[in-house]
Design a protein around this motif. Structure first.
Motif, PDB file in Angstrom:
ATOM      1  N   MET A 133      37.621  28.629  34.280  1.00  0.00           N
ATOM      2  CA  MET A 133      37.443  30.004  34.783  1.00  0.00           C
ATOM      3  C   MET A 133      37.186  30.944  33.619  1.00  0.00           C
ATOM      4  O   MET A 133      37.693  30.735  32.523  1.00  0.00           O
ATOM      5  N   PRO A 134      36.408  32.010  33.851  1.00  0.00           N
ATOM      6  CA  PRO A 134      36.227  33.039  32.808  1.00  0.00           C
ATOM      7  C   PRO A 134      37.561  33.693  32.425  1.00  0.00           C
ATOM      8  O   PRO A 134      38.566  33.483  33.088  1.00  0.00           O
ATOM      9  N   TYR A 135      37.527  34.462  31.333  1.00  0.00           N
ATOM     10  CA  TYR A 135      38.770  35.025  30.780  1.00  0.00           C
ATOM     11  C   TYR A 135      39.329  36.237  31.530  1.00  0.00           C
ATOM     12  O   TYR A 135      40.530  36.446  31.551  1.00  0.00           O
ATOM     13  N   LEU A 136      38.463  37.082  32.077  1.00  0.00           N
ATOM     14  CA  LEU A 136      38.952  38.362  32.610  1.00  0.00           C
ATOM     15  C   LEU A 136      39.793  38.269  33.883  1.00  0.00           C
ATOM     16  O   LEU A 136      40.729  39.044  34.046  1.00  0.00           O
ATOM     17  N   PRO A 137      39.488  37.370  34.809  1.00  0.00           N
ATOM     18  CA  PRO A 137      40.274  37.320  36.038  1.00  0.00           C
ATOM     19  C   PRO A 137      41.762  37.105  35.771  1.00  0.00           C
ATOM     20  O   PRO A 137      42.147  36.352  34.880  1.00  0.00           O
ATOM     21  N   ASN A 138      42.597  37.809  36.541  1.00  0.00           N
ATOM     22  CA  ASN A 138      44.048  37.622  36.490  1.00  0.00           C
ATOM     23  C   ASN A 138      44.530  37.425  37.922  1.00  0.00           C
ATOM     24  O   ASN A 138      44.678  38.381  38.686  1.00  0.00           O
ATOM     25  N   LEU A 139      44.753  36.165  38.270  1.00  0.00           N
ATOM     26  CA  LEU A 139      45.089  35.807  39.660  1.00  0.00           C
ATOM     27  C   LEU A 139      46.516  36.179  40.029  1.00  0.00           C
ATOM     28  O   LEU A 139      46.926  35.992  41.176  1.00  0.00           O
ATOM     29  N   ALA A 140      47.280  36.708  39.072  1.00  0.00           N
ATOM     30  CA  ALA A 140      48.654  37.155  39.367  1.00  0.00           C
ATOM     31  C   ALA A 140      48.770  38.676  39.239  1.00  0.00           C
ATOM     32  O   ALA A 140      49.865  39.227  39.291  1.00  0.00           O
ATOM     33  N   SER A 141      47.635  39.342  39.093  1.00  0.00           N
ATOM     34  CA  SER A 141      47.674  40.785  38.828  1.00  0.00           C
ATOM     35  C   SER A 141      48.178  41.591  40.022  1.00  0.00           C
ATOM     36  O   SER A 141      47.753  41.369  41.160  1.00  0.00           O
ATOM     37  N   PRO A 142      49.069  42.584  39.768  1.00  0.00           N
ATOM     38  CA  PRO A 142      49.509  43.495  40.830  1.00  0.00           C
ATOM     39  C   PRO A 142      48.490  44.618  41.080  1.00  0.00           C
ATOM     40  O   PRO A 142      48.626  45.363  42.049  1.00  0.00           O
ATOM     41  N   LYS A 143      47.467  44.713  40.215  1.00  0.00           N
ATOM     42  CA  LYS A 143      46.468  45.778  40.392  1.00  0.00           C
ATOM     43  C   LYS A 143      45.449  45.326  41.424  1.00  0.00           C
ATOM     44  O   LYS A 143      44.685  44.377  41.183  1.00  0.00           O
TER      45      LYS A 143
END
Ligand code: MN
Ligand code: MN
Ligand code: ZN
Length: 280
Positions: free
Chosen positions: A67-77
């Motif tokens: 996966m690319p770096y930017l995604p955050n699958l745990a992000s609250p935003k």
């Protein structure tokens, strides 16, 4: 043994296969697009065709997507989370088009909102991607170095998520030696490595271990520092890798290096070192 490195797709995605062959890889990993941005173009039919035919003409298997770096699958935003889930859906789709069986993901950071909330978001993301994209692609959860607020530093984190993914046949794990070591799992002595893998077996099941990221570590045991080092030059060291590479479980898995390229070494140097240390 199946040994490879992370390969650039620069120019055209099918060139990754030429580069992998040039380096003598039996397996390799790619980003399907620029990993440092959100935007990407769909894969053209022509590029898919070139990639899949070159791949089937080669003896390389498996190819792994990261996966690319930017995604955050745990992000609250909310906004970031939505874009992250969309990125995961796209990657699972692209893996299918390219005949790539595995998509490695990081579990992200809950940004201080708590590990439970983090688990929930990652589980929902996996379920959404797997229910949206109907193919055989398997999402591999990668263990992390256990830095502050990260999800995935402990084997138990991975198990919490796996246990709640609906399509059980489409989730498994990728074990990163640098991350495990800096998260506090000892790998450098035969007995300690066997114990670490026994623990992984009890918590998750070794049958779910599909890929190994083989990296030395710039941080010491339990440092929670995620900085990869050339094979043999870090805290795991040459002796540590001799033991890792001669382990009965590890040596049967696809081993992919994500080591640096600098004045001290490159892919060729690290691959040669791995092949040297793999000999008993
Ligand atoms: Mn990774
Ligand atoms: Mn990794
Ligand atoms: Zn890393």
């Amino acid at each position: 043994m199946k040994i490879g490195v992370h390969i650039s797709i620069s120019g055209s995605i099918d060139l990754a296969i030429d580069r992998a062959l040039e380096r003598g890889c039996d397996t390799f990993q790619i980003f399907t697009r620029n990993p440092r941005g959100w935007a990407f173009k769909d894969l053209s039919e022509e590029n898919v065709k070139k990639f899949t035919s070159k791949l089937s003409d080669s003896e390389i298997a498996p190819v792994v997507v990261h996966m690319p770096y930017l995604p955050n699958l745990a992000s609250p935003k909310k906004h970031i989370y939505k874009k992250s889930v969309d990125s995961l859906i796209a990657e699972v789709h692209r893996c299918g088009l390219l005949n790539i069986p595995y998509c490695v993901i990081h579990l992200g950071s809950h940004l201080g909102t708590g590990i439970e909330a983090g688990y929930n978001r990652v589980v929902d993301a996996c379920n959404k991607a797997l229910s949206t994209i109907d193919n055989d692609v398997i999402i591999l959860l990668e263990n992390t170095a256990g830095t502050k607020n990260s999800v995935g530093g402990a084997f138990e984190d991975l198990q919490h998520i796996i246990s709640r993914v609906e399509q059980k046949s489409r989730v498994a794990i990728c074990f990163d030696t640098c991350h495990a070591f800096s998260a506090g799992y000892e790998l450098r002595e035969r007995k300690a490595l066997v114990n670490t893998l026994k623990h992984l077996d009890e918590v998750i099941g070794l049958n779910l271990l599909k890929v190994v990221h083989l990296n030395d570590s710039k941080g010491d045991l339990g440092s929670h520092i995620d900085r990869h080092e050339h094979i043999g030059l870090g805290f795991i060291g040459e002796n540590g890798f001799k033991i890792i590479l001669n382990n009965e479980v590890i040596k049967q898995l696809p081993l992919i290096l994500e080591t640096p390229i600098d004045s001290r070494g490159d892919d060729y140097v690290n691959l040669a070192k791995v092949r040297e240390l793999a000999v008993k």
